[in-house]
Design an enzyme around this catalytic site. Structure first.
Site, PDB file in Angstrom:
ATOM      1  N   CYS A 175      -6.832  -6.367   5.337  1.00  0.00           N
ATOM      2  CA  CYS A 175      -6.046  -7.198   6.255  1.00  0.00           C
ATOM      3  C   CYS A 175      -4.587  -6.873   5.957  1.00  0.00           C
ATOM      4  CB  CYS A 175      -6.387  -8.680   6.108  1.00  0.00           C
ATOM      5  SG  CYS A 175      -6.430  -9.306   4.408  1.00  0.00           S
ATOM      6  N   SER A 176      -3.808  -7.850   5.543  1.00  0.00           N
ATOM      7  CA  SER A 176      -2.433  -7.550   5.128  1.00  0.00           C
ATOM      8  C   SER A 176      -2.401  -7.211   3.649  1.00  0.00           C
ATOM      9  CB  SER A 176      -1.514  -8.737   5.439  1.00  0.00           C
ATOM     10  OG  SER A 176      -1.415  -8.936   6.840  1.00  0.00           O
TER      11      SER A 176
END
Length: 621
Positions: free
Chosen positions: A338-339
């Site tokens: 994801c991030s």
């Protein structure tokens, strides 16, 4: 205790938004760890205990003729409405709860005060009960393709990763370190799950620091090494769990996602799971809906839809299903991020593991999964759960969503999970309670620096000691011994009343068939024990046993031995998918004792109640 201004307030009313009868009146106590409300009834003494760490917010309402109200919202979704007779006492209780529910230092958490009366040896054994290396060994690692690496043993490569990592054997040290430098917060691609049958793997990491045009040869080599570690598939999937728009915004900030032109043999996919801020807002809307006293069906359904909560649950489930299909059906390895790789990545990888591997659907297996994917790989429990006073924007129900996804799966596959709803709720409550040290801290390195294994106790032994309360009597492992394929159509997602409305006493009682079966199972166990004892006494009275403490069996001067007491299992009497399990998660199939004897004891397929009865008979031998 120095934060408690008023430890006791009398004549406090506990209001219930559903029940129309007169409000209960009692005494409110504040201790170092709990808020306790004791109802002053003439015939019974009823106590309500709320752990300070479970309190998420306290709201003081304006003074009225009846008194001053306090609304206490809990992280377990309990809501207390207290009416205190005097405003001064209400203000003092309000100030005390604000401080007690938001500790400033980690040493103020309950785990550093709690002592379950265990010895140091028991404490050490409890912390060693579940570990990541053992799970890797269960998967068949190390092997000719993957190795167990200690390159991060001092947490210099990545401070938020575990000390033990699963890495492809073909990746050199230079490749690994170079890839770590090119990934956000050094969270390089590392093994999450290895599928022995297909040789496909699930790996996790954070977003690359690619920006608009940057690239890293070592990171490209790392992904190539992951691809080569699966000889059965010429490509790997790279799954970005974020919405594409969010990932593109990060690209402008020097981060972003992999460019397919730079990475050989990858297939890139976005999954569209929203960030922590959207999830926090969605849960708040859901709780506001739950707090409504008597909404119409139309307003309720409209509010549920507008909250977006079930839509987000579906998005997480969709991503998990994608991973499971890629690994289990296509035999392709997957890299997930994801991030920063500690929120959505943990959700998706955990769900994929549960779908792929029946071990993670057992009581012990779910503990191992949480330890590996959430605790060891650095989900920020301190920040996401609000254990300490800090930035409220860091709080988000990421783990709550994972627990709900598991519950949604158990609703679709009621015979596939060894544990019941109560097990999920208990784990969820303990994550926020900070009674045990497992969920304190944001990563493994922090926990070592806090010396949690020396100063606190582990939750896992407690859960195993009480596992009889958490068993699903419908569990049938042989019926679901392969990949689960849930439907993610909207009609299959339910509102989890047992989580979000479980404290609303005025609602219709939430009767659970599984709880009823579990109660009947316990009653059957007790009755079988009584029957065994009565048969022993009859054997003594008839002279079959040489002395009162002897076993039920044949005496030396007889050639026959009495029949074993009849022990019909619940699965035999009810049929269908009703079944009990032994302590190792093996299925309890109807079978005779003679058929079971040649098997290893831990794999003996008997019901829990039959097993207890046989152990008592054998124990008296």
């Amino acid at each position: 205790m120095e934060h408690i201004i008023t430890p006791k307030v009398e004549y406090v009313k506990l209001l219930d938004r559903y029940v129309a009868k007169k409000a209960a009146t009692g005494t409110l106590y504040l201790t170092a760890t709990h808020l306790i409300y004791v109802e002053q009834a003439t015939d019974t003494r009823k106590e309500t205990w709320v752990l300070h760490h479970h309190i998420s917010s306290v709201e003081k309402l304006p003074l009225t003729a009846s008194g001053c109200s306090l609304l206490i919202h809990c992280k377990t979704f309990q809501l207390l409405h207290l009416l205190l007779p005097r405003e001064r006492e209400a203000q003092e209780v309000f100030q005390s709860l604000l401080r007690l529910s938001q500790p400033v230092k980690v040493e103020e958490l309950y785990a550093f005060l709690y002592n379950p009366q265990q010895s140091e040896a028991e404490r050490t054994a409890g912390w060693s009960l579940v570990d990541m290396a053992t799970d890797f060994s269960r998967m068949g690692l190390p092997n000719e393709l993957w190795e167990i690496s200690h390159i991060n043993s001092s947490y210099e490569l990545c401070s938020t990763y575990p000390s033990v990592l699963g890495l492809p054997k073909s990746a050199s040290v230079a490749t690994v370190t170079g890839s770590a430098k090119f990934r956000s917060r050094g969270r390089l691609p590392s093994l999450s799950y290895y599928h022995k049958d297909t040789q496909a793997a699930i790996c996790r990491c954070s977003q690359p620091l690619s920006g608009l045009s940057s690239r890293c040869i070592e990171d490209e080599q790392m992904l190539q090494a992951i691809s080569q570690a699966n000889p059965n598939c010429p490509f790997i999937y790279v799954v970005d769990t974020r919405p594409k728009l969010n990932a593109m915004a990060n690209r402008a900030a020097g981060k972003g996602y992999e460019n397919e032109d730079n990475y050989a043999n990858i297939r890139f996919h976005f999954q569209g799971i929203e960030n922590i801020h959207v999830m926090r807002s969605s849960l708040q809307k859901l709780l506001e809906l739950c707090a409504q006293k008597s909404p119409s069906m139309s307003n309720y359904l409209t509010g549920l839809e507008s909250s977006g909560w079930l839509r987000h649950i579906k998005a997480v489930m969709d991503a998990g299903v994608f991973l499971a299909k890629a690994v289990g059906d296509e035999g392709a390895s997957v890299l997930v991020h994801c991030s920063d790789g500690w929120d959505r990545t943990a959700q998706v990888c955990s769900l994929a593991c549960i779908l792929l591997d029946p071990y993670y659907r057992t009581i012990k297996g779910l503990m191992v999964l949480i330890e590996k994917e959430w605790i060891s790989f650095g989900h920020k429990f301190n920040h996401r759960c609000g254990h300490l006073e800090g930035d409220p924007k860091e709080v988000s129900p990421v783990f709550t969503q994972f627990v709900e996804c598991v519950w949604q799966l158990s609703e679709q596959f009621p015979c596939a999970f060894q544990f019941n709803e109560r097990f999920l709720l208990t784990i969820h409550d303990h994550v926020y309670a900070c009674q045990y040290g497992n969920f304190i801290g944001n990563c493994q390195k922090e926990r070592q620096e806090m010396r949690l294994k020396e100063r606190t106790f582990s939750l896992w032994p407690f859960l195993l000691q009480h596992q009889d309360e958490f068993r699903n009597p419908l569990y049938r492992r042989s019926a679901h011994n392969s990949v689960l394929r849930p439907s993610t159509l909207p009609l299959h997602f339910k509102f989890w009343c047992g989580m979000y409305n479980r404290y609303d006493k005025g609602m219709h009682p939430k009767q659970s068939v599984l709880d009823t079966l579990l109660t009947l199972t316990h009653q059957q166990t007790q009755e079988e024990r009584t029957m065994t004892e009565l048969q022993r006494q009859l054997a003594v009275a008839d002279g079959v046993l040489p002395h009162p403490d002897g076993p039920i069996g044949s005496p030396p001067d007889h050639n026959t031995r009495p029949e074993a007491p009849p022990t019909a299992s619940l699965g035999q009497s009810n049929g269908g998918c009703i079944s009990l399990t032994n302590g190792d998660g093996a299925e309890a199939e109807p079978s005779s004792r003679e058929e079971a004897e040649p098997q290893a004891a831990k794999d003996k397929p008997v019901s829990m109640v039959t097993q207890n009865s046989e152990e008592e008979v054998q124990g008296s031998s």
